[in-house]
Enzyme design. Sequence first.
Site, PDB file in Angstrom:
ATOM      1  N   SER A  11     -38.136  17.188  42.144  1.00 21.81           N
ATOM      2  CA  SER A  11     -38.730  18.326  42.839  1.00 21.81           C
ATOM      3  C   SER A  11     -39.359  17.876  44.149  1.00 21.81           C
ATOM      4  CB  SER A  11     -39.795  18.987  41.959  1.00 21.81           C
ATOM      5  OG  SER A  11     -40.455  19.966  42.721  1.00 21.81           O
ATOM      6  N   HIS A  36     -34.411  19.818  43.602  1.00 19.86           N
ATOM      7  CA  HIS A  36     -35.110  21.016  43.133  1.00 19.86           C
ATOM      8  C   HIS A  36     -36.066  21.456  44.244  1.00 19.86           C
ATOM      9  CE1 HIS A  36     -36.621  23.772  40.041  1.00 19.86           C
ATOM     10  NE2 HIS A  36     -37.838  23.522  40.519  1.00 19.86           N
ATOM     11  N   ASP A  38     -38.820  24.203  45.464  1.00 13.38           N
ATOM     12  CA  ASP A  38     -39.772  25.214  44.995  1.00 13.38           C
ATOM     13  C   ASP A  38     -40.284  26.058  46.153  1.00 13.38           C
ATOM     14  OD1 ASP A  38     -40.116  24.604  42.112  1.00 13.38           O
ATOM     15  OD2 ASP A  38     -40.748  22.649  42.875  1.00 13.38           O
ATOM     16  N   MET A  40     -42.636  29.187  47.171  1.00 11.40           N
ATOM     17  CA  MET A  40     -43.761  29.988  46.646  1.00 11.40           C
ATOM     18  C   MET A  40     -44.273  30.935  47.724  1.00 11.40           C
ATOM     19  SD  MET A  40     -45.928  26.931  44.891  1.00 11.40           S
ATOM     20  CE  MET A  40     -45.138  25.667  43.913  1.00 11.40           C
ATOM     21  N   HIS A  69     -35.786  27.292  43.257  1.00 11.32           N
ATOM     22  CA  HIS A  69     -36.653  27.985  42.305  1.00 11.32           C
ATOM     23  C   HIS A  69     -37.562  28.910  43.101  1.00 11.32           C
ATOM     24  CE1 HIS A  69     -40.089  27.362  39.116  1.00 11.32           C
ATOM     25  NE2 HIS A  69     -39.643  28.599  39.142  1.00 11.32           N
ATOM     26  N   MET A  71     -40.378  31.272  43.405  1.00  9.36           N
ATOM     27  CA  MET A  71     -41.601  31.769  42.753  1.00  9.36           C
ATOM     28  C   MET A  71     -42.211  32.805  43.685  1.00  9.36           C
ATOM     29  SD  MET A  71     -42.938  28.131  41.307  1.00  9.36           S
ATOM     30  CE  MET A  71     -41.793  27.231  42.342  1.00  9.36           C
ATOM     31  N   MET A 140     -40.238  27.216  32.133  1.00  6.97           N
ATOM     32  CA  MET A 140     -41.419  26.601  32.738  1.00  6.97           C
ATOM     33  C   MET A 140     -42.254  25.961  31.638  1.00  6.97           C
ATOM     34  SD  MET A 140     -41.038  26.983  35.911  1.00  6.97           S
ATOM     35  CE  MET A 140     -42.550  26.072  36.265  1.00  6.97           C
ATOM     36  N   GLY A 145     -46.614  27.020  40.109  1.00  9.63           N
ATOM     37  CA  GLY A 145     -47.493  27.066  41.274  1.00  9.63           C
ATOM     38  C   GLY A 145     -47.922  25.699  41.774  1.00  9.63           C
ATOM     39  N   PHE A 146     -47.977  24.749  40.872  1.00 12.79           N
ATOM     40  CA  PHE A 146     -48.480  23.431  41.256  1.00 12.79           C
ATOM     41  C   PHE A 146     -47.722  22.319  40.548  1.00 12.79           C
ATOM     42  CE2 PHE A 146     -51.838  26.572  41.377  1.00 12.79           C
ATOM     43  CZ  PHE A 146     -52.342  26.425  42.661  1.00 12.79           C
ATOM     44  N   GLY A 147     -47.618  21.194  41.211  1.00 12.64           N
ATOM     45  CA  GLY A 147     -47.069  20.007  40.580  1.00 12.64           C
ATOM     46  C   GLY A 147     -48.173  19.267  39.833  1.00 12.64           C
ATOM     47  N   ASP A 178     -38.953  22.597  33.596  1.00 16.30           N
ATOM     48  CA  ASP A 178     -39.667  22.387  34.849  1.00 16.30           C
ATOM     49  C   ASP A 178     -41.176  22.318  34.605  1.00 16.30           C
ATOM     50  OD1 ASP A 178     -40.425  22.241  37.476  1.00 16.30           O
ATOM     51  OD2 ASP A 178     -39.720  24.246  38.035  1.00 16.30           O
ATOM     52  N   GLY A 179     -41.739  21.129  34.831  1.00 17.03           N
ATOM     53  CA  GLY A 179     -43.185  20.964  34.759  1.00 17.03           C
ATOM     54  C   GLY A 179     -43.629  19.906  33.771  1.00 17.03           C
ATOM     55  N   GLY A 180     -44.295  18.888  34.289  1.00 17.91           N
ATOM     56  CA  GLY A 180     -44.856  17.859  33.415  1.00 17.91           C
ATOM     57  C   GLY A 180     -43.829  16.996  32.720  1.00 17.91           C
ATOM     58  N   SER A 201     -43.935  15.018  40.349  1.00 14.20           N
ATOM     59  CA  SER A 201     -44.885  13.924  40.527  1.00 14.20           C
ATOM     60  C   SER A 201     -44.457  12.663  39.778  1.00 14.20           C
ATOM     61  CB  SER A 201     -46.285  14.360  40.100  1.00 14.20           C
ATOM     62  OG  SER A 201     -46.236  15.028  38.870  1.00 14.20           O
TER      63      SER A 201
HETATM   64  C1  DX5 Z   1     -44.194  24.074  39.640  1.00 21.72           C
HETATM   65  C2  DX5 Z   1     -42.828  23.768  40.163  1.00 21.72           C
HETATM   66  C3  DX5 Z   1     -42.284  22.469  39.721  1.00 21.72           C
HETATM   67  C4  DX5 Z   1     -43.104  21.278  40.121  1.00 21.72           C
HETATM   68  C5  DX5 Z   1     -43.032  20.312  38.984  1.00 21.72           C
HETATM   69  O1  DX5 Z   1     -44.498  25.390  39.891  1.00 21.72           O
HETATM   70  O2  DX5 Z   1     -41.903  24.766  39.753  1.00 21.72           O
HETATM   71  O3  DX5 Z   1     -40.935  22.303  40.106  1.00 21.72           O
HETATM   72  O4  DX5 Z   1     -42.684  20.658  41.296  1.00 21.72           O
HETATM   73  O5  DX5 Z   1     -43.886  19.294  39.239  1.00 21.72           O
HETATM   74  P1  DX5 Z   1     -44.252  18.186  38.163  1.00 21.72           P
HETATM   75  O6  DX5 Z   1     -42.970  17.529  37.768  1.00 21.72           O
HETATM   76  O7  DX5 Z   1     -45.184  17.299  38.926  1.00 21.72           O
HETATM   77  O8  DX5 Z   1     -44.911  18.898  37.008  1.00 21.72           O
HETATM   78 ZN    ZN Z   2     -39.721  24.402  40.105  1.00 18.21          ZN
END
Ligand code: DX5
Ligand code: ZN
Length: 226
Positions: A11, A36, A38, A40, A69, A71, A140, A145-147, A178-180, A201
Amino acid sequence: MSSQKHLIAPSILAADFADLKKDIQMVNESEADWFHIDIMDGVFVPNISFGFPVMQAIAKHAQKPLDVHLMIVDPDRYLKVCKDSGAEIITVHYEACTHLHRTIAAIKELGCKAGVALNPHTPVSLLKDIIQDIDLVCLMSVNPGFGGQKFIERTYDKIKELRALAVENNTDLLIEIDGGVGTSNAGQLLAAGADVLVAGSFVFSSENPMETVKTLKAVDPSLKYV
Ligand code: DX5
Ligand code: ZN
């Protein structure tokens, strides 16, 4: 799994925005499969990332498909510019689309693959009447919204439910998480039925991002979890 080998989609949200070219080059040279991206709007999610001009700049250098993606609320307004900015896959949020069937048709008419993203609270069963029309579901595993957020454990059960629905209705469906995502949960996600792992991240904050992508690509679910 519907694909032979799982896909890795770093991402760009977690990349160095002051030196994007370097990170794009890293993804190009790595074993990653997709970028990927993102997007927003500060309305659908409480954050603003970057928009289509930046995506166009990324597309100029990217040598792999852009998995976008969105959002954003009312994504229909931006599908054409998204395609024209280089998108190969366009994913919209279930929660942002009143007429999802129409939106999916519009994405396909543009010649893109169509994806639907589900927020953590949105049940997989709501996809029953659209699953046959889509190419990808993005589950998700954090609130969008955030990494850098903590992975939500309930995701494993959602993957299994979605895989069961896909076996019945769409065997080509790709399930993206997607996420964590990182090496601590990648094996279990793949074993549950995921096809595509998005990692922000975990890849870009690591000491050697290219090696981290390689490690994620090499995860073999059968070794640990089956
Ligand atoms: C969050 C994004 C993700 C984000 C994932 O809203 O859709 O794509 O970049 O970040 P990580 O892998 O750090 O959770
Ligand atoms: Zn994403």
